[in-house]
Every structure is written in structure tokens, then in C-alpha cells.
Write an enzyme that holds these catalytic residues in place. Structure first.
Site, PDB file in Angstrom:
ATOM      1  N   GLU A  26      -4.323  -3.764  19.324  1.00 59.38           N
ATOM      2  CA  GLU A  26      -3.390  -3.949  18.207  1.00 59.38           C
ATOM      3  C   GLU A  26      -2.413  -2.779  18.076  1.00 59.38           C
ATOM      4  OE1 GLU A  26      -5.461  -4.323  14.490  1.00 59.38           O
ATOM      5  OE2 GLU A  26      -3.667  -3.882  13.338  1.00 59.38           O
ATOM      6  N   GLU A  77      -8.671 -10.839   9.993  1.00 62.97           N
ATOM      7  CA  GLU A  77      -9.332  -9.574   9.658  1.00 62.97           C
ATOM      8  C   GLU A  77     -10.019  -9.709   8.299  1.00 62.97           C
ATOM      9  OE1 GLU A  77      -6.498  -6.442   9.281  1.00 62.97           O
ATOM     10  OE2 GLU A  77      -8.013  -4.855   9.312  1.00 62.97           O
ATOM     11  N   ARG A 128       0.305 -10.417  13.575  1.00 67.06           N
ATOM     12  CA  ARG A 128      -0.563  -9.659  12.663  1.00 67.06           C
ATOM     13  C   ARG A 128      -0.061  -9.586  11.223  1.00 67.06           C
ATOM     14  NH1 ARG A 128      -4.931  -8.196  11.647  1.00 67.06           N
ATOM     15  NH2 ARG A 128      -4.771  -5.954  11.431  1.00 67.06           N
ATOM     16  N   HIS A 144      -2.686   1.767  16.051  1.00 63.23           N
ATOM     17  CA  HIS A 144      -1.896   2.239  14.900  1.00 63.23           C
ATOM     18  C   HIS A 144      -0.522   2.788  15.272  1.00 63.23           C
ATOM     19  CE1 HIS A 144      -5.893   2.357  12.658  1.00 63.23           C
ATOM     20  NE2 HIS A 144      -5.125   1.524  11.993  1.00 63.23           N
ATOM     21  N   TYR A 156      -7.669   8.237  11.347  1.00 61.16           N
ATOM     22  CA  TYR A 156      -7.552   7.112  10.418  1.00 61.16           C
ATOM     23  C   TYR A 156      -8.305   5.896  10.983  1.00 61.16           C
ATOM     24  CZ  TYR A 156      -5.840   3.471   7.490  1.00 61.16           C
ATOM     25  OH  TYR A 156      -5.792   2.420   6.618  1.00 61.16           O
ATOM     26  N   HIS A 214     -14.627  -4.210  10.605  1.00 60.94           N
ATOM     27  CA  HIS A 214     -14.271  -2.869  11.077  1.00 60.94           C
ATOM     28  C   HIS A 214     -15.520  -2.035  11.327  1.00 60.94           C
ATOM     29  CE1 HIS A 214      -9.939  -2.257   9.393  1.00 60.94           C
ATOM     30  NE2 HIS A 214     -10.109  -3.489   9.816  1.00 60.94           N
ATOM     31  N   ASP A 243      -7.471  -0.934  17.439  1.00 64.74           N
ATOM     32  CA  ASP A 243      -6.172  -0.712  16.786  1.00 64.74           C
ATOM     33  C   ASP A 243      -5.646   0.662  17.187  1.00 64.74           C
ATOM     34  OD1 ASP A 243      -4.016  -0.567  15.064  1.00 64.74           O
ATOM     35  OD2 ASP A 243      -5.118  -1.261  13.303  1.00 64.74           O
ATOM     36  N   ARG A 271     -14.014  -4.889  15.368  1.00 68.03           N
ATOM     37  CA  ARG A 271     -13.032  -3.874  15.743  1.00 68.03           C
ATOM     38  C   ARG A 271     -13.760  -2.544  15.921  1.00 68.03           C
ATOM     39  NH1 ARG A 271      -7.948  -1.391  12.235  1.00 68.03           N
ATOM     40  NH2 ARG A 271      -9.477   0.146  11.611  1.00 68.03           N
ATOM     41  N   ASP A 305      -6.295  -3.514   1.308  1.00 63.97           N
ATOM     42  CA  ASP A 305      -5.072  -3.425   0.493  1.00 63.97           C
ATOM     43  C   ASP A 305      -4.387  -4.784   0.338  1.00 63.97           C
ATOM     44  OD1 ASP A 305      -4.705  -2.018   3.256  1.00 63.97           O
ATOM     45  OD2 ASP A 305      -2.688  -2.721   2.842  1.00 63.97           O
ATOM     46  N   GLU A 355       1.557  -5.945  11.605  1.00 69.32           N
ATOM     47  CA  GLU A 355       1.153  -5.783  10.200  1.00 69.32           C
ATOM     48  C   GLU A 355       2.255  -5.129   9.371  1.00 69.32           C
ATOM     49  OE1 GLU A 355      -2.485  -3.440  10.865  1.00 69.32           O
ATOM     50  OE2 GLU A 355      -1.529  -1.804   9.793  1.00 69.32           O
ATOM     51  N   ASN A 378       0.806  -1.216   0.000  1.00 71.22           N
ATOM     52  CA  ASN A 378       0.000   0.000   0.000  1.00 71.22           C
ATOM     53  C   ASN A 378       0.851   1.285   0.000  1.00 71.22           C
ATOM     54  OD1 ASN A 378      -2.312   1.528   0.190  1.00 71.22           O
ATOM     55  ND2 ASN A 378      -2.732   1.039   2.338  1.00 71.22           N
ATOM     56  N   TRP A 437       2.988   6.730  12.720  1.00 72.82           N
ATOM     57  CA  TRP A 437       1.836   6.468  11.862  1.00 72.82           C
ATOM     58  C   TRP A 437       0.645   6.036  12.692  1.00 72.82           C
ATOM     59  CZ3 TRP A 437      -2.033   3.536  10.169  1.00 72.82           C
ATOM     60  CH2 TRP A 437      -2.635   4.028   8.988  1.00 72.82           C
ATOM     61  N   HIS A 493      -3.340  -9.933   8.979  1.00 69.10           N
ATOM     62  CA  HIS A 493      -3.779  -8.637   8.475  1.00 69.10           C
ATOM     63  C   HIS A 493      -4.637  -8.854   7.225  1.00 69.10           C
ATOM     64  CE1 HIS A 493      -2.192  -4.460   6.981  1.00 69.10           C
ATOM     65  NE2 HIS A 493      -3.232  -4.305   7.764  1.00 69.10           N
TER      66      HIS A 493
HETATM   67  C1  CS2 Z   1      -5.123  -1.262   9.606  1.00 68.11           C
HETATM   68  C2  CS2 Z   1      -4.945  -1.035   8.122  1.00 68.11           C
HETATM   69  O1  CS2 Z   1      -6.226  -3.210   9.003  1.00 68.11           O
HETATM   70  C3  CS2 Z   1      -5.615  -2.658   9.884  1.00 68.11           C
HETATM   71  O2  CS2 Z   1      -5.407  -3.128  10.970  1.00 68.11           O
HETATM   72  O3  CS2 Z   1      -4.053  -0.949  10.414  1.00 68.11           O
HETATM   73  O4  CS2 Z   1      -5.940  -0.104   7.794  1.00 68.11           O
HETATM   74  C4  CS2 Z   1      -3.602  -0.499   7.690  1.00 68.11           C
HETATM   75  O5  CS2 Z   1      -3.441   0.778   8.167  1.00 68.11           O
HETATM   76  C5  CS2 Z   1      -3.447  -0.505   6.210  1.00 68.11           C
HETATM   77  O6  CS2 Z   1      -3.723  -1.760   5.735  1.00 68.11           O
HETATM   78  C6  CS2 Z   1      -2.057  -0.088   5.815  1.00 68.11           C
HETATM   79  O7  CS2 Z   1      -1.799  -0.405   4.513  1.00 68.11           O
HETATM   80 MG    MG Z   2      -3.854  -2.380  12.026  1.00 67.42          MG
END
Ligand code: CS2
Ligand code: MG
Length: 408
Positions: A242, A345, A289, A218, A159, A122, A216, A147, A322, A268, A37, A408, A318
Site C-alpha cells: 500500500e 480495512e 484505497r 505510507h 508510525y 493491523h 503499508d 497487515r 479515524d 487513502e 484526521n 508522510w 480505508h
Molecule cells: C493508515 C492510517 O490505515 C491506514 O492504512 O495509513 O493509519 C492513516 O495513516 C490514517 O488513517 C491517517 O489519517
Molecule cells: Mg495506509
């Protein structure tokens, strides 16, 4: 049976996907996912310029040897670009082996360990009301684990929090932005830490104690902040927390682990068993993950999960949008075969993507199943794929309220 041809397909039916297609001298075709991604074209070049010339003429049956040849032989090991490219070759060769055997890949991995893989969806909302609607919609769609992400008062946009589901904006943060440069979002960890426990209290009060809930972070917290969050969420019995701290510092999890019983998932952005060495041997996490797409393919992820099994650590691959349908299928074949599966997921791809990639996996009563088609069970429609050219798209960048770039 030798590799006759290997081609890299790039398509963007709503978001970018990179697919490797290997064809053997017997005419058997295998697909592999190499989507990274926001850095997609780096893997395209790695494949086209450096791996495809090495693949042509190789024995297609020798998956382990090809994996070692590409990994050890490159001198430059690991890293997301390399490992995604190797993953695509690996998946395509497993796909071919399954087709030649007339068996779904999970059968080649030892067969079924369960009826289906528990999937989580999600749910999100900028307000509690929107979040509750999103949870209800996911329950109606059959999800049995969810989630939870929400807006935070004082921050403009977060995000992982989608827009108005009634207007089809369910996963509008995926892809984050089909723009030439990344969108910038704001962040304040104190606002976040103050807000999240109340969200989980409200969700538990509304939906009861039984529903598995995930969250999550992040990678945005320090070890102390992560420990504080884990402790404050203990009353709400999370399935996992997460990516609480930046994943490259494995030792950071020691502090978090010592301070909270909230289960931890990470990885991830990790792509090698070596990235997990401390995490696994010191039992600092509960769930792995990484995706099969970024972790070097089925061959590498199987070994990583066998290593994790010794320490009672389970999979939670994960699976955002993407990961292409090919990568998702690979994850499902492995998930169904592993004994130490935990959860997977699942963000269903949009309709255009599912026209380009015809999948055989199914989602019933909250469980995903890879299906019985030989190989991975995914086909790609070339002509349709070509009608969706690559479009630059980036994940957002975070800045603190004073303008400092944040994790991030
Ligand atoms: C996220 C994703 O799925 C998850 O847990 O953290 O949205 C992640 O940010 C993206 O797949 C990054 O490419
Ligand atoms: Mg994640």
C-alpha cells in the site's frame, strides 16, 4: 420531504469525530461522517458556514442533484475538506432514503453481492516476537487477512507500529498524538528496505503460505525504491503493498508497476475520480484505497468503483479508526453491494466510541456485514457525545536522520 435542519456534531471519545445530522420535514434523521484526521475543524467550518445554509429547504430525496449542486456549484472543486463535507451530506441523505424505504442502504445500491466483506486487521510489533503475538491475537479475534508493520533497527519509532498489546496499547498510533503540535519521528529508507523482506520471510515461516498479508509503506519511497521493495517481497505473495510512493504523482506508479508483480493499493489521501484517472486507465494499481468519508460519499465512490471495474481494479476502502462508525457503515454497505469488492480495512473502535455511536454492523469469521437495519444502521447518542469535547490531535511528522522533513 425537505431538509429541515442540519447540525454538525464534534465529539472526541478517544479521538475526534465530525458528524453531520440532517433532519427532514417528516422527522427522518440521517447521519454522515466528515472526519478529516488532524484537520477536523476545517470541515466543521465548511459544513456549518457554507453547506448547512444551502441544505435547509432542499428536497431530501434528490441525492444526485444535491451532490452535483455542492460539487459543481462551489466553483472550487475537489480537495479533502470539500470532499469530506460533501461526503457527509451524501451519506446522511442515503441514510434517510434507506429509512424512508425501510431498507438497508446496500439494498438501494443493488443488493448483496457476497455473504460478507473480507476484512484485514493491523498486526504490528517493534520486534518479531511482539509482531507474532499481535498476529496471533488478530487470528484469535477472527481476522483472516492481516497487515504487517514492524519496528526497524536504527529507527526509534515507526508510525503504524503499536505498543504492548497486553497493556491495551494495540492501536496506540491511532490517534497519533493528542498534543498541541505533531510528534516528530525519524526515518531512513535504506534501513527500512534492508529490514522488511526478512520480516515477511519470518512471518511466512511462522504462519504459513495461506494467510493473506498486507503492508503499508505510507508514501515514503521513490519509484525505484518502491520497485525494489515490491520485487523483494514477491516470494512472500502479498495481498497488497500500500501507498508505496506519494499518491499525488500518478505517473510514478508506471515505473513500480513495470518492475514488480506485487499487487499495489493506493489512494487513502485521494478524494476524487480524477485523482485516479491515470492509475485506473493504465491499470497501474490493483486496489482503490479511498474511504467513502474522504472520497465524496457513496454517490461518488460508487461511480469511481464502476470506472475501476472496467479495468479489473477492486476496492480496498480505508477503514482506520479515524473513519467514524458512520463512515465505516457507509463503506460496508457499498462493499457488500459492489461486484468488484476486494477487501476492507477494519480497526475496531474503542468502547467509548461504540457507546457514542451505536452500530449495527457485525464481524464474523473474518467477514464484516453492514446489518439489516434501515439506512446506514448507526445512531449517535448526543448527550454522551457532548461529554467528549474536541481535543487537538495530529499525525506524526517524519524527519530523516539529518533533520530533513520527509514524506508522510
Ligand atoms: C493508515 C492510517 O490505515 C491506514 O492504512 O495509513 O493509519 C492513516 O495513516 C490514517 O488513517 C491517517 O489519517
Ligand atoms: Mg495506509
Amino acid at each position: 420531504m425537505r431538509i429541515e435542519r442540519a447540525e454538525v456534531l464534534v465529539t472526541s471519545p478517544g479521538r475526534n469525530f465530525v458528524t453531520l445530522r440532517i433532519t427532514t420535514t417528516d422527522g427522518v434523521v440521517g447521519l454522515g461522517d466528515a472526519t478529516l484526521n488532524g484537520r477536523e475543524l476545517a470541515v466543521v467550518s465548511y459544513l456549518r458556514d457554507h453547506l448547512v445554509p444551502l441544505l435547509v429547504g432542499r428536497e431530501a430525496n434528490d441525492i444526485e442533484d444535491t451532490w452535483q449542486y455542492l460539487y459543481r456549484g462551489a466553483y472550487w472543486r475537489r480537495g479533502p475538506v470539500t470532499m469530506s463535507a460533501i461526503a457527509a451530506v451524501d451519506m446522511a441523505l442515503w441514510d434517510i432514503k434507506g429509512k424512508v424505504a425501510g431498507l438497508p442502504v446496500y439494498q438501494l445500491l443493488g443488493g448483496r453481492s457476497r455473504r460478507g466483506g473480507l476484512a484485514y486487521g493491523h498486526a504490528s510489533g517493534s520486534t518479531l516476537e511482539a509482531l507474532f503475538t499481535s498476529v496471533r491475537n488478530h487470528l484469535d479475534e477472527g481476522f483472516r487477512a492481516i497487515r504487517i508493520q514492524t519496528g526497524v533497527p536504527g529507527l526509534k519509532k515507526i508510525y503504524g507500529v503499536g505498543g504492548d498489546q497486553a497493556r491495551g496499547q494495540k492501536y496506540d498510533y491511532e490517534p497519533a498524538g493528542r498534543t498541541a503540535v505533531p510528534v516528530e519521528e525519524d526515518w531512513d529508507t535504506r534501513f527500512y528496505l534492508q529490514h522488511i523482506p526478512g520480516v515477511f520471510e519470518a512471518v511466512r515461516a511462522e504462519f504459513g503460505a495461506g494467510l493473506p498479508l498486507l503492508h503499508d509503506a505510507h508514501h515514503r519511497l521513490t519509484p525505484n525504491q518502491a520497485a525494489q521493495l515490491g520485487r523483494s517481497l514477491e516470494p512472500y505473495d502479498l495481498f497488497w503493498l500500500e501507498d508505496c510512493t506519494p499518491a499525488e504523482n500518478q505517473e510514478a506508479l508506471r515505473r513500480v508497476r513495470a518492475m514488480t508483480t506485487t499487487p499495489l493499493a493506493i489512494g487513502e489521501v485521494l478524494n476524487s475520480v480524477h485523482d485516479y484517472q491515470t492509475l485506473i486507465t493504465e491499470q497501474l494499481i490493483d486496489y482503490v484505497r479511498s474511504s467513502v468519508t474522504h472520497g465524496g460519499g457513496i454517490t461518488a465512490m460508487r461511480k469511481l468503483m464502476d470506472f475501476a471495474a472496467i479495468y479489473g481494479i477492486r476496492s480496498g476502502f480505508h477503514g482506520p479508526t479515524d473513519i467514524s462508525p458512520v463512515g465505516m457503515a457507509a463503506a460496508l454497505h457499498l462493499s457488500i453491494a459492489l461486484h468488484n469488492f476486494g477487501i476492507v480495512e477494519y480497526m475496531p473502535h474503542n468502547a467509548q466510541t461504540l457507546e457514542v455511536f451505536r452500530t449495527g454492523y457485525t464481524f464474523t469469521d473474518g467477514l464484516l456485514d453492514p446489518g439489516e437495519a434501515p439506512g446506514l444502521g448507526v445512531e449517535v447518542d448526543d448527550e454522551l457525545a457532548a461529554t467528549f469535547p474536541y481535543t487537538p490531535a495530529y499525525l506524526p511528522v517524519n524527519r530523516l536522520l539529518d533533520g530533513t522533513v520527509h514524506d508522510w
